[in-house]
Write a protein that holds these residues in place. Structure first.
Motif, short mmCIF file in Angstrom:
data_model
loop_
_atom_site.label_atom_id
_atom_site.label_comp_id
_atom_site.label_asym_id
_atom_site.label_seq_id
_atom_site.Cartn_x
_atom_site.Cartn_y
_atom_site.Cartn_z
N GLU A 95 0.82 -1.16 0.03
CA GLU A 95 0.00 0.21 0.03
C GLU A 95 0.92 1.26 0.05
OE1 GLU A 95 -2.86 0.00 3.09
OE2 GLU A 95 -3.80 -1.90 2.38
N ALA A 144 2.31 5.03 -0.41
CA ALA A 144 1.67 6.26 -0.10
C ALA A 144 1.97 7.19 -1.39
CB ALA A 144 2.69 6.86 1.12
N SER A 185 2.71 10.48 -3.19
CA SER A 185 3.32 11.58 -3.35
C SER A 185 3.64 12.29 -4.51
CB SER A 185 4.93 11.16 -2.78
OG SER A 185 5.57 10.21 -3.69
N TYR A 212 -7.18 5.87 13.43
CA TYR A 212 -6.56 4.86 12.72
C TYR A 212 -7.31 4.55 11.43
CZ TYR A 212 -5.12 0.28 10.85
OH TYR A 212 -4.92 -0.42 9.69
N ALA A 230 -7.27 7.83 9.21
CA ALA A 230 -5.92 8.02 8.39
C ALA A 230 -5.62 6.98 7.45
CB ALA A 230 -5.00 7.59 9.60
N ASN A 231 -6.19 5.75 7.61
CA ASN A 231 -6.28 4.43 6.77
C ASN A 231 -6.83 4.76 5.30
OD1 ASN A 231 -4.78 2.13 5.96
ND2 ASN A 231 -6.61 1.03 6.49
N GLU A 254 -7.89 7.72 4.51
CA GLU A 254 -7.24 9.03 3.91
C GLU A 254 -6.10 8.67 2.67
OE1 GLU A 254 -6.50 11.79 6.76
OE2 GLU A 254 -8.61 12.71 6.85
N ARG A 255 -5.30 7.80 3.48
CA ARG A 255 -4.15 7.35 2.51
C ARG A 255 -4.68 6.33 1.46
NH1 ARG A 255 1.28 4.98 4.38
NH2 ARG A 255 1.70 3.14 2.98
N GLU A 256 -5.56 5.55 1.48
CA GLU A 256 -6.17 4.96 0.46
C GLU A 256 -6.85 5.76 -0.70
OE1 GLU A 256 -9.82 1.96 0.20
OE2 GLU A 256 -8.11 1.04 1.34
N ALA A 283 -6.00 8.81 -1.44
CA ALA A 283 -4.96 9.45 -2.02
C ALA A 283 -4.22 8.72 -3.04
CB ALA A 283 -3.99 10.03 -1.14
N ARG A 284 -3.97 7.28 -2.54
CA ARG A 284 -3.19 6.44 -3.69
C ARG A 284 -4.05 6.01 -4.69
NH1 ARG A 284 -3.02 2.49 -0.40
NH2 ARG A 284 -4.64 1.35 -1.06
#
Length: 299
Positions: free
Chosen positions: A185, A187, A189, A253, A256-257, A259-261, A263-264
């Motif tokens: 997974e 991140a 950038s 948690y 945040a998980n 949001e990270r997903e 964004a990817r």
């Protein structure tokens, strides 16, 4: 030593009992649109097939729609791009090593290429370096590629840094190829985003993410005494399982998980890359079928 490719073929054989093998082969064959093709055979129409591929004369004789299938006149090149850093030694959402899922996914895609007469190469590595195995044909070569990935992923390996492997592809791989990326997974950038857009301008790209284990234990896990501690394979930091008993920590948690997903997903979508996700090896064949189908529809 058990053949890794044999495991892959066994998994595909089980899948073939539920869906026609020709559908999976057909989806793979659709990736390189506009290439020179020769007629191969006919098969029954299934929802989602291109109407332009219907053989109307054969359909009239048969009484139900039939689709023309083709084979490529010339070989194409499939480049498998694999993260073999220690991040892939972690446990997946289904509870099995991510490495095993990656090997299965790479094997299925590589075997589809083999069946189509295409050549397959490998770019793999971690933050300490990248290795390339040139594209060749044959099952023995594919077995070698799978073993390289299987043996390369260890807890003692350097940390993952997929950007290095993708940068290597951008600098060294010439021509238009199909890249199949199997990754952790990662991140989102700005560096990764620029690199993906650069690669997509030259190559067809399919991306499969192996999802992380769920670290936020549920209240039922704690009640049953099955909740435990975790540690990060990236930096070996302890992740105490009892933190998940806090509703605030669990909510943070989860947020945040998500949001990270998101964004990817947005990064891959903006680069024009077809993506999919798997939790375990039992999902690989159906996930790849869906991935190839989405790629065909997007084209």
């Amino acid at each position: 030593m058990t053949s890794l490719l044999l495991r892959v073929k066994s998994k595909m054989a089980i899948f073939a009992h539920r869906k026609a093998r020709g559908m999976l082969d057909g989806e793979y064959g659709s990736v390189f649109r506009g290439r020179s093709l020769d007629f191969d055979d006919l098969r029954a129409y299934v929802p989602g097939d291109e109407v332009r591929d219907i053989d109307w004369k054969a359909t009239a004789r048969h009484g139900s729609p039939l689709i023309r299938r083709y084979v490529a006149v010339r070989r194409q090149t499939l480049i498998l791009v694999a993260d073999t850093g220690r991040n892939m030694a972690a446990v997946s959402r289904a509870g099995e090593p991510k490495k095993d899922i990656a090997v299965m996914a790479l094997g299925v895609m590589g075997y589809l290429a083999h069946r189509h007469g295409d050549v397959v190469g490998l770019v793999s590595g971690d933050s300490a370096g990248t290795r390339t195995i040139p594209a060749k044909a044959g099952e023995a070569h594919l077995e070698r590629l799978l073993r390289h990935v299987n043996e390369g992923v260890r807890l003692e390996a350097p940390a993952s840094r997929l950007e290095d492997q993708l940068e290597h592809v951008a600098r060294t791989v010439k021509g238009r190829n199909l890249l199949f990326v199997v990754a952790d997974e990662v991140a989102a950038s700005s560096e990764m985003s620029r690199l993906l857009r650069r690669l997509r301008a030259q190559h067809e790209i399919l991306w499969l993410t192996v999802r992380d284990a769920e670290l936020a234990s549920s209240p039922d896990d704690h009640a049953a005494g099955t909740a435990g501690d975790f540690y990060s394979v990236a930096d070996f930091a302890l992740l105490p399982g009892n933190l998940a008993q806090s509703a605030a920590v669990a909510a943070a948690y989860t947020k945040a998980n998500a949001e990270r997903e998101a964004a990817r997903h947005a990064m891959l979508r903006q680069a024009g890359i077809t993506m999919g996700e798997v939790d375990g090896s039992h999902e690989v064949v159906t996930a790849l079928f869906a991935l190839l189908e989405r790629h065909r529809r997007a084209g």
